[in-house]
Design a protein around this motif. Structure first.
Motif, PDB file in Angstrom:
ATOM      1  N   ALA A  44     -37.066  -7.217  -3.174  1.00 37.58           N
ATOM      2  CA  ALA A  44     -37.943  -6.290  -4.503  1.00 37.58           C
ATOM      3  C   ALA A  44     -38.740  -6.641  -3.137  1.00 37.58           C
ATOM      4  O   ALA A  44     -40.371  -6.620  -3.651  1.00 37.58           O
ATOM      5  CB  ALA A  44     -38.089  -6.523  -5.350  1.00 37.58           C
ATOM      6  N   LEU A  45     -38.937  -6.744  -1.923  1.00 39.19           N
ATOM      7  CA  LEU A  45     -40.590  -6.522  -0.991  1.00 39.19           C
ATOM      8  C   LEU A  45     -40.876  -4.729  -0.790  1.00 39.19           C
ATOM      9  O   LEU A  45     -40.098  -4.020  -1.169  1.00 39.19           O
ATOM     10  CB  LEU A  45     -39.833  -6.841   0.272  1.00 39.19           C
ATOM     11  CG  LEU A  45     -39.331  -8.190   0.290  1.00 39.19           C
ATOM     12  CD1 LEU A  45     -39.634  -8.311   2.220  1.00 39.19           C
ATOM     13  CD2 LEU A  45     -40.247  -9.774  -0.074  1.00 39.19           C
ATOM     14  N   PHE A  46     -42.334  -4.281  -1.252  1.00 42.88           N
ATOM     15  CA  PHE A  46     -43.032  -3.607  -1.093  1.00 42.88           C
ATOM     16  C   PHE A  46     -42.229  -3.043   0.816  1.00 42.88           C
ATOM     17  O   PHE A  46     -42.249  -3.534   1.329  1.00 42.88           O
ATOM     18  CB  PHE A  46     -44.486  -3.229  -0.695  1.00 42.88           C
ATOM     19  CG  PHE A  46     -44.327  -4.074  -3.084  1.00 42.88           C
ATOM     20  CD1 PHE A  46     -44.228  -3.407  -3.547  1.00 42.88           C
ATOM     21  CD2 PHE A  46     -45.356  -4.529  -2.509  1.00 42.88           C
ATOM     22  CE1 PHE A  46     -44.317  -4.103  -4.942  1.00 42.88           C
ATOM     23  CE2 PHE A  46     -45.943  -5.926  -3.177  1.00 42.88           C
ATOM     24  CZ  PHE A  46     -45.534  -5.388  -4.682  1.00 42.88           C
ATOM     25  N   MET A  79     -41.821 -14.499  -9.314  1.00 48.40           N
ATOM     26  CA  MET A  79     -40.401 -14.377  -8.872  1.00 48.40           C
ATOM     27  C   MET A  79     -40.171 -13.916  -8.015  1.00 48.40           C
ATOM     28  O   MET A  79     -40.896 -12.778  -7.235  1.00 48.40           O
ATOM     29  CB  MET A  79     -39.744 -13.299 -10.158  1.00 48.40           C
ATOM     30  CG  MET A  79     -38.832 -13.008 -10.649  1.00 48.40           C
ATOM     31  SD  MET A  79     -38.267 -12.273 -12.315  1.00 48.40           S
ATOM     32  CE  MET A  79     -36.799 -11.975 -12.372  1.00 48.40           C
ATOM     33  N   ASN A 135     -54.469 -10.895  -2.731  1.00 48.75           N
ATOM     34  CA  ASN A 135     -55.379  -8.425  -2.732  1.00 48.75           C
ATOM     35  C   ASN A 135     -55.649  -8.478  -4.394  1.00 48.75           C
ATOM     36  O   ASN A 135     -56.200  -8.646  -4.794  1.00 48.75           O
ATOM     37  CB  ASN A 135     -54.724  -7.995  -1.549  1.00 48.75           C
ATOM     38  CG  ASN A 135     -55.013  -8.438  -0.429  1.00 48.75           C
ATOM     39  OD1 ASN A 135     -55.793  -8.686   0.303  1.00 48.75           O
ATOM     40  ND2 ASN A 135     -53.528  -7.659   0.543  1.00 48.75           N
ATOM     41  N   MET A 136     -54.418  -9.252  -5.203  1.00 53.85           N
ATOM     42  CA  MET A 136     -55.443  -8.329  -6.510  1.00 53.85           C
ATOM     43  C   MET A 136     -55.606  -8.782  -7.219  1.00 53.85           C
ATOM     44  O   MET A 136     -56.091  -8.757  -8.296  1.00 53.85           O
ATOM     45  CB  MET A 136     -53.226  -8.196  -7.021  1.00 53.85           C
ATOM     46  CG  MET A 136     -53.393  -6.693  -7.948  1.00 53.85           C
ATOM     47  SD  MET A 136     -54.105  -5.364  -7.617  1.00 53.85           S
ATOM     48  CE  MET A 136     -53.007  -3.970  -7.358  1.00 53.85           C
ATOM     49  N   THR A 182     -49.342 -13.149 -14.959  1.00 55.34           N
ATOM     50  CA  THR A 182     -50.382 -13.373 -13.819  1.00 55.34           C
ATOM     51  C   THR A 182     -50.121 -15.192 -13.234  1.00 55.34           C
ATOM     52  O   THR A 182     -49.702 -15.296 -12.266  1.00 55.34           O
ATOM     53  CB  THR A 182     -52.048 -13.962 -13.912  1.00 55.34           C
ATOM     54  OG1 THR A 182     -52.178 -14.480 -15.187  1.00 55.34           O
ATOM     55  CG2 THR A 182     -52.153 -12.242 -14.094  1.00 55.34           C
ATOM     56  N   ILE A 198     -46.772 -15.980 -13.441  1.00 57.07           N
ATOM     57  CA  ILE A 198     -45.027 -15.654 -13.203  1.00 57.07           C
ATOM     58  C   ILE A 198     -44.705 -15.543 -11.782  1.00 57.07           C
ATOM     59  O   ILE A 198     -45.514 -14.853 -11.409  1.00 57.07           O
ATOM     60  CB  ILE A 198     -44.536 -14.648 -13.667  1.00 57.07           C
ATOM     61  CG1 ILE A 198     -44.339 -15.389 -15.645  1.00 57.07           C
ATOM     62  CG2 ILE A 198     -43.068 -15.123 -13.491  1.00 57.07           C
ATOM     63  CD1 ILE A 198     -43.612 -14.375 -16.229  1.00 57.07           C
ATOM     64  N   PHE A 224     -50.339  -9.553  -1.288  1.00 59.79           N
ATOM     65  CA  PHE A 224     -50.771  -8.774  -2.309  1.00 59.79           C
ATOM     66  C   PHE A 224     -51.718  -8.764  -3.161  1.00 59.79           C
ATOM     67  O   PHE A 224     -51.838  -8.536  -3.793  1.00 59.79           O
ATOM     68  CB  PHE A 224     -49.751  -7.548  -2.336  1.00 59.79           C
ATOM     69  CG  PHE A 224     -49.342  -6.553  -3.168  1.00 59.79           C
ATOM     70  CD1 PHE A 224     -49.800  -5.404  -2.755  1.00 59.79           C
ATOM     71  CD2 PHE A 224     -49.291  -6.871  -4.581  1.00 59.79           C
ATOM     72  CE1 PHE A 224     -50.250  -4.239  -3.386  1.00 59.79           C
ATOM     73  CE2 PHE A 224     -49.190  -5.501  -5.461  1.00 59.79           C
ATOM     74  CZ  PHE A 224     -50.043  -4.640  -5.162  1.00 59.79           C
ATOM     75  N   PRO A 225     -50.182  -9.758  -4.102  1.00 61.16           N
ATOM     76  CA  PRO A 225     -50.713 -10.759  -4.816  1.00 61.16           C
ATOM     77  C   PRO A 225     -51.999 -11.601  -4.755  1.00 61.16           C
ATOM     78  O   PRO A 225     -53.085 -11.600  -6.151  1.00 61.16           O
ATOM     79  CB  PRO A 225     -49.637 -12.117  -5.188  1.00 61.16           C
ATOM     80  CG  PRO A 225     -48.736 -11.890  -5.112  1.00 61.16           C
ATOM     81  CD  PRO A 225     -48.848 -10.584  -3.028  1.00 61.16           C
ATOM     82  N   PHE A 252     -36.478 -11.723  -6.788  1.00 56.68           N
ATOM     83  CA  PHE A 252     -35.703 -10.943  -7.377  1.00 56.68           C
ATOM     84  C   PHE A 252     -34.261 -11.064  -5.878  1.00 56.68           C
ATOM     85  O   PHE A 252     -34.980 -10.842  -5.335  1.00 56.68           O
ATOM     86  CB  PHE A 252     -36.065  -9.725  -7.291  1.00 56.68           C
ATOM     87  CG  PHE A 252     -36.395  -8.948  -8.166  1.00 56.68           C
ATOM     88  CD1 PHE A 252     -38.535  -9.292  -7.667  1.00 56.68           C
ATOM     89  CD2 PHE A 252     -36.739  -8.731  -9.428  1.00 56.68           C
ATOM     90  CE1 PHE A 252     -39.141  -9.060  -9.032  1.00 56.68           C
ATOM     91  CE2 PHE A 252     -37.249  -8.117 -10.887  1.00 56.68           C
ATOM     92  CZ  PHE A 252     -38.771  -8.223 -10.221  1.00 56.68           C
ATOM     93  N   LYS A 259     -57.270 -15.714   2.134  1.00 53.36           N
ATOM     94  CA  LYS A 259     -56.115 -15.151   2.210  1.00 53.36           C
ATOM     95  C   LYS A 259     -55.123 -15.105   3.414  1.00 53.36           C
ATOM     96  O   LYS A 259     -53.470 -15.734   3.422  1.00 53.36           O
ATOM     97  CB  LYS A 259     -55.960 -13.563   2.317  1.00 53.36           C
ATOM     98  CG  LYS A 259     -57.202 -13.239   0.838  1.00 53.36           C
ATOM     99  CD  LYS A 259     -56.863 -12.199   0.004  1.00 53.36           C
ATOM    100  CE  LYS A 259     -58.040 -11.685   0.922  1.00 53.36           C
ATOM    101  NZ  LYS A 259     -58.174 -10.065   0.153  1.00 53.36           N
ATOM    102  N   MET A 282     -44.883  -1.757   2.832  1.00 51.95           N
ATOM    103  CA  MET A 282     -46.055  -3.080   4.121  1.00 51.95           C
ATOM    104  C   MET A 282     -45.499  -4.016   5.190  1.00 51.95           C
ATOM    105  O   MET A 282     -44.420  -4.201   4.379  1.00 51.95           O
ATOM    106  CB  MET A 282     -46.862  -3.530   2.733  1.00 51.95           C
ATOM    107  CG  MET A 282     -47.615  -3.064   1.556  1.00 51.95           C
ATOM    108  SD  MET A 282     -47.992  -4.323   0.219  1.00 51.95           S
ATOM    109  CE  MET A 282     -48.508  -3.106  -1.230  1.00 51.95           C
ATOM    110  N   ARG A 337     -43.282 -14.948  -1.084  1.00 54.66           N
ATOM    111  CA  ARG A 337     -44.938 -13.710  -2.040  1.00 54.66           C
ATOM    112  C   ARG A 337     -44.374 -14.490  -3.583  1.00 54.66           C
ATOM    113  O   ARG A 337     -45.598 -14.742  -4.109  1.00 54.66           O
ATOM    114  CB  ARG A 337     -44.216 -12.414  -2.195  1.00 54.66           C
ATOM    115  CG  ARG A 337     -45.142 -11.720  -2.831  1.00 54.66           C
ATOM    116  CD  ARG A 337     -44.594 -10.271  -3.051  1.00 54.66           C
ATOM    117  NE  ARG A 337     -42.934 -10.098  -4.275  1.00 54.66           N
ATOM    118  CZ  ARG A 337     -42.705  -8.882  -4.137  1.00 54.66           C
ATOM    119  NH1 ARG A 337     -43.220  -7.467  -2.834  1.00 54.66           N
ATOM    120  NH2 ARG A 337     -41.628  -8.834  -4.169  1.00 54.66           N
TER     121      ARG A 337
END
Ligand code: ATP
Ligand code: MG
Lengths: 261, 244
Positions: A88-90, A82, A104-105, A78, A80, A101-102, A84, A114, A93, A150
């Motif tokens: 590596a986007l979703f 990174m 929200n999570m 949590t 870290i 996303f992070p 890629f 936010k 979304m 992100r």
């Protein structure tokens, strides 16, 4: 501090990393360089635990990360961020949702807080106004920058970037480098960046680790690169005649080694 | 040997999906997204197929029984029971194996190849928990109602076809109420839950562990459809064996 001790990684019987030891300090931009296929991505993935090293260990601030259980690893992860190599986007979304996303999570911020944070990060990667676009609708360089936004949205303690500026124009590339070195100094992050962009190496390399054929061939600062007597490093960094001349102009010296043999 | 390797990895995937969600709101949002995708997304194809299967069943039986002394209302009775016990769950199961199976395996496979699953893991999200569990739970919640609807549409299709064939609506309705055994609905529900679980979990497994490139995503989707279809038929037989 992140410490790496005798890290080895093989796929089946093909050895990619053959025993690498080094350390990365907070508040410094650490670069990992090497030719394409030299194992930079594999190295970083071993550091964050996406690949299980064949042997050797990785310590995060004294904690042996490689020996932790999955649940304990999650705790460290949590902290870290990174990026890629392939972003590596979703892709289900939007840009905004990806960066959010992070948040929200893992946070209890209000919707407005936010959004402010997301917009702040998007601005820092020079992507104002792309909020509602989907990854499929933006360019590769833009995807990279969304990936960076992100990765930094939660202000990570450890930041890993796999080729943050490959595919970017020199100007945007410089801006990304500035951003990465700014936040590294500002928040005393431990930042590890894979790159083979010579501008980045010379411009921001406070510590540079040069991987070659599975070994750490050389490490030092970008200043030291100028005066290196390591032939492999010299040929790797000053690949073109132009760069060789440039180096000569700056250092006003011919290399100790015989260039290109 | 290969079977044990895959089965073991499948079981481990199932085990790993049980963890405390990092954030309940995000997980339930994902659950509803999946229920919507699986349920609403399959409504039309399941509906159309059920309507016609009911109609064909009514027609075929009317034709075959037409020359015998069977009372007309038997058609309603036959359509009702074949739809509830066999056709609604099994046919919907096969249709969903095709549609949901390939969809889910494709989605997860793409996420694996493009490192989106790794990205989740690095953030500290449990990918099995966040990606696999909502798909399996979503299927288990939404497939049974879908199959009930399928049975109802099948019976309605039978009604239309029977009337068209010349059987009086009153007789068809009489047949629908004739010797109704509620246990058949239990069988249907048990089947739907089992099929939902099989389809979603097999598809998740195939997608989650894709290796290679875009080509392998296609292969994984195909495997998901083939294996889950076979399992649907196989467990159809097992349930029939155990429950009747
Ligand atoms: N999952 C894997 N299985 C087998 N071999 C792998 C795997 N991942 C990487 N390799 C091999 O490891 C070597 C190093 O790959 P890596 O992606 O780390 O290179 P890199 O230094 O990041 O190169 P680039 O600059 O092109 O990104 C390559 O020869 C590659 O074939
Ligand atoms: Mg790489």
């Amino acid at each position: 501090m992140i410490e790496v001790k005798d890290l080895k990684k093989s796929f089946e019987d093909k050895a990619i990393l053959k025993g690498i030891s080094t350390y990365f300090e907070p508040g410094k931009t650490n670069l990992v360089i090497g030719t394409s296929g030299s194992g930079k991505t594999v190295f970083v993935k071993c550091l964050v635990g996406l690949l299980q090293p064949t042997s050797g260990s990785v310590f995060y601030d004294g904690i042996e990360f490689t020996a932790l259980s999955n649940r304990e690893k999650k705790q460290i992860r949590t902290k870290i961020g990174m990026l890629f190599q392939g972003s590596a986007l979703f892709d289900s979304m939007t840009v905004e949702e990806n960066v959010m996303f992070p948040l929200n999570m893992f946070t209890n911020l209000t919707a407005k807080e936010k959004l402010n944070r997301v917009n702040f990060c998007l601005e820092r990667v020079n992507l104002v106004g792309a909020n509602k676009k989907f990854p499929g609708e933006i360019s590769g360089g833009m995807m990279k920058r969304v990936g960076i936004a992100r990765a930094i949205v939660l202000n990570p303690k450890y930041l890993f970037c796999d080729e943050p500026n490959s595919g970017l124009d020199p100007q945007t590339s410089l801006r990304i480098d500035d951003l990465l070195s700014d936040i590294t100094h500002e928040y005393q992050m431990i930042t590890i960046i894979n790159t083979h962009d010579m501008n980045s190496v010379m411009g921001m390399g406070e510590k540079v680790v040069f991987l070659h054929q599975g070994y750490k061939e050389w490490e030092g600062s970008s200043q030291e690169i100028l005066h290196t007597d390591n032939e492999l490093l010299y040929n790797f960094i000053f690949a073109s005649e132009f760069l060789k001349q440039l180096r000569k102009g700056i250092t006003n010296s011919t290399p100790l080694i015989k260039p290109d043999k | 040997m290969k079977f044990f390797y895959h089965f073991g990895r499948y079981v481990l995937m199932m085990r790993d999906m049980f963890s405390i969600p990092e954030n309940y709101r995000m997980y339930s949002k994902e659950l509803f997204r999946q229920m919507n995708g699986i349920g609403i997304g399959s409504l039309i194809i399941v509906g159309v197929i059920s309507l016609f299967v009911g109609a064909v069943t009514a027609l075929q039986f009317s034709y075959q029984l037409g020359s015998t002394f069977f009372p007309e209302y038997m058609i309603g009775f036959i359509v009702r029971d074949t739809m509830i016990i066999e056709l609604a769950p099994t046919l919907s199961g096969l249709v969903l194996a095709g549609k949901v199976g390939s969809n889910v395996a494709g989605e997860l496979g793409t996420m694996r190849i493009s490192e989106q699953i790794d990205a989740l893991e690095i953030m500290g999200v449990n990918p099995q928990g966040y990606l696999v569990m909502p798909k399996i739970l979503g299927a288990i919640f939404i497939v049974p109602p879908l199959i009930v609807l399928s049975a109802m549409l099948g019976i309605f299709g039978g009604y239309l076809a029977a009337e068209n064939y010349g059987i009086s609506p009153a007789n068809y309705q009489k047949g629908l109420l004739y010797l109704f055994d509620p246990f058949n609905v239990v069988i249907m529900t048990v089947k739907s839950v089992i099929f939902a679980f099989l389809i979603a979990s097999v598809a998740c497994y195939q997608g989650f562990f894709v290796k290679g490139g875009a080509l392998d995503i296609g292969k994984a989707s195909t495997r998901a459809v083939v294996f889950s279809s076979i399992l649907v038929i196989f467990f159809d037989y097992i349930v029939a064996l155990v429950m009747t």
